[in-house]
Design an enzyme around this catalytic site. Structure first.
Site, PDB file in Angstrom:
ATOM      1  CG  ASP A 138       5.165  -9.788  -3.414  1.00 49.47           C
ATOM      2  OD1 ASP A 138       5.499  -8.768  -2.773  1.00 49.47           O
ATOM      3  OD2 ASP A 138       5.019 -10.906  -2.882  1.00 49.47           O
ATOM      4  CB  SER A 139       4.034  -4.113  -3.024  1.00 54.43           C
ATOM      5  OG  SER A 139       5.191  -3.667  -3.695  1.00 54.43           O
TER       6      SER A 139
ATOM      7  CG  ASP B 243       9.041  -9.512  -3.847  1.00 51.37           C
ATOM      8  OD1 ASP B 243       9.835 -10.130  -3.115  1.00 51.37           O
ATOM      9  OD2 ASP B 243       8.410  -8.508  -3.489  1.00 51.37           O
TER      10      ASP B 243
ATOM     11  CE  LYS C  22      11.508  -8.159  -1.330  1.00 49.17           C
ATOM     12  NZ  LYS C  22      10.310  -8.855  -0.796  1.00 49.17           N
TER      13      LYS C  22
ATOM     14  CD  GLU D 215       7.028  -5.593   4.775  1.00 45.85           C
ATOM     15  OE1 GLU D 215       7.530  -6.411   3.969  1.00 45.85           O
ATOM     16  OE2 GLU D 215       5.936  -5.034   4.584  1.00 45.85           O
TER      17      GLU D 215
HETATM   18  O1  KIV Z   1       6.853  -6.090  -2.369  1.00 47.77           O
HETATM   19  C1  KIV Z   1       7.325  -5.103  -1.798  1.00 47.77           C
HETATM   20  O2  KIV Z   1       7.105  -3.947  -2.194  1.00 47.77           O
HETATM   21  C2  KIV Z   1       8.146  -5.309  -0.617  1.00 47.77           C
HETATM   22  C3  KIV Z   1       8.267  -4.172   0.343  1.00 47.77           C
HETATM   23  C4  KIV Z   1       8.719  -4.652   1.653  1.00 47.77           C
HETATM   24  C5  KIV Z   1       9.150  -3.076  -0.104  1.00 47.77           C
HETATM   25  O3  KIV Z   1       8.667  -6.353  -0.438  1.00 47.77           O
END
Ligand code: KIV
Length: 253
Positions: free
Chosen positions: A33-34, A72, A101, A170
């Site tokens: 979700d980044s 995500d 995730k 993280e």
């Molecule tokens: O959303 C993301 O990019 C993550 C990072 C921790 C890799 O969860």
């Protein structure tokens, strides 16, 4: 017994990038979700939506058919009720994801168990959980003191018991990540979690140096991406302005 080779993950959000990752030796792609920050320019991941994640994961799966693709669950997507959660997961899996995730610990264990029991592989995510950035008071290292570290360790055991197939850690101290990794039978994937996790993940744009102002301690950049791409663009602009592009080679008779 020989030590296992560390697992390598990188984030990916689009078809072209996914094709490059597919051709590389990277093990798996995280459609994080980044994307909300890296691709859409928001300040946090809170702006990620199911629609956004579906578009990104579908593009990545088309470009990287040979890789494991984890997506995500965006902000609050699994916090409404079971029906809405499963509808969201249904859409993400039909877009091509192999696993989801989910950020967070003990409060999320019941829904994670339900998702796993429904046949969906779930990766957990502890330490800095960016969707809770306002509660955590910023993007900062978690679990530094004994009580906070113990709490993350306990959460990690609960997530493993709930059926997570892997756990992302993280921004936690390296020794805590090592302790968690030793305690669990599932692999841990670290970002800013030191060298003792079962694998590592980095954001694609960060590792390629596309964002030169972003230099956190945990990051290593493998390319001066921003400068290289900018100078290619400048060269193209100069060629157009000086009449060198297009030339006879790029023109039709
Ligand atoms: O959303 C993301 O990019 C993550 C990072 C921790 C890799 O969860």
């Amino acid at each position: 017994m020989a030590a296992r080779e560390p697992i390598t993950l990188v984030t990916g959000y689009d078809y072209t990038t996914a094709q490059i990752i597919n051709a590389s030796t990277i093990d798996a792609i995280l459609v994080g979700d980044s994307a909300a920050m890296v691709i859409h320019g928001y300040d946090t991941t809170i702006n990620a939506t199911i629609e956004m994640m579906v578009a990104h994961v579908a593009a990545v799966c088309r470009g990287a058919p040979d890789k494991l693709v984890i997506v995500d669950m965006p902000f609050l997507a699994h916090r409404h009720d079971q029906r809405h959660t499963m509808a969201a997961i249904d859409t993400l899996m039909k877009a091509g994801a192999n696993a989801v995730k989910i950020e967070g610990g003990r409060a999320h264990v019941d829904i994670i168990r339900y998702i796993v029991d429904s046949g969906i592989p779930v990766m957990g995510h502890l330490g800095l959980t960016p969707q809770s950035v306002h509660q955590l008071g910023g993007f900062r290292v978690q679990g530094r003191d004994k009580i906070a570290g113990q709490s993350i360790l306990e959460d990690s055991k609960l997530l493993a018991e709930a059926g997570c197939f892997a756990l992302l850690l993280e921004l936690v101290p390296a020794l805590l990540a090592q302790r968690i990794t030793k305690h669990l039978l599932i692999p841990t994937i670290g970002i800013g979690a030191g060298p003792h996790t079962s694998g590592q993940v980095l954001v694609y744009q960060d590792l390629l140096g596309m964002n030169p102002g972003f230099k956190p301690k945990f990051l290593r950049t493998y390319l001066e991406g921003f400068e290289l791409i900018k100078s290619a663009l400048d060269n193209y602009a100069t060629d157009v302005r000086t009449g060198r592009f297009p030339g006879p080679k790029e023109s039709f008779k």
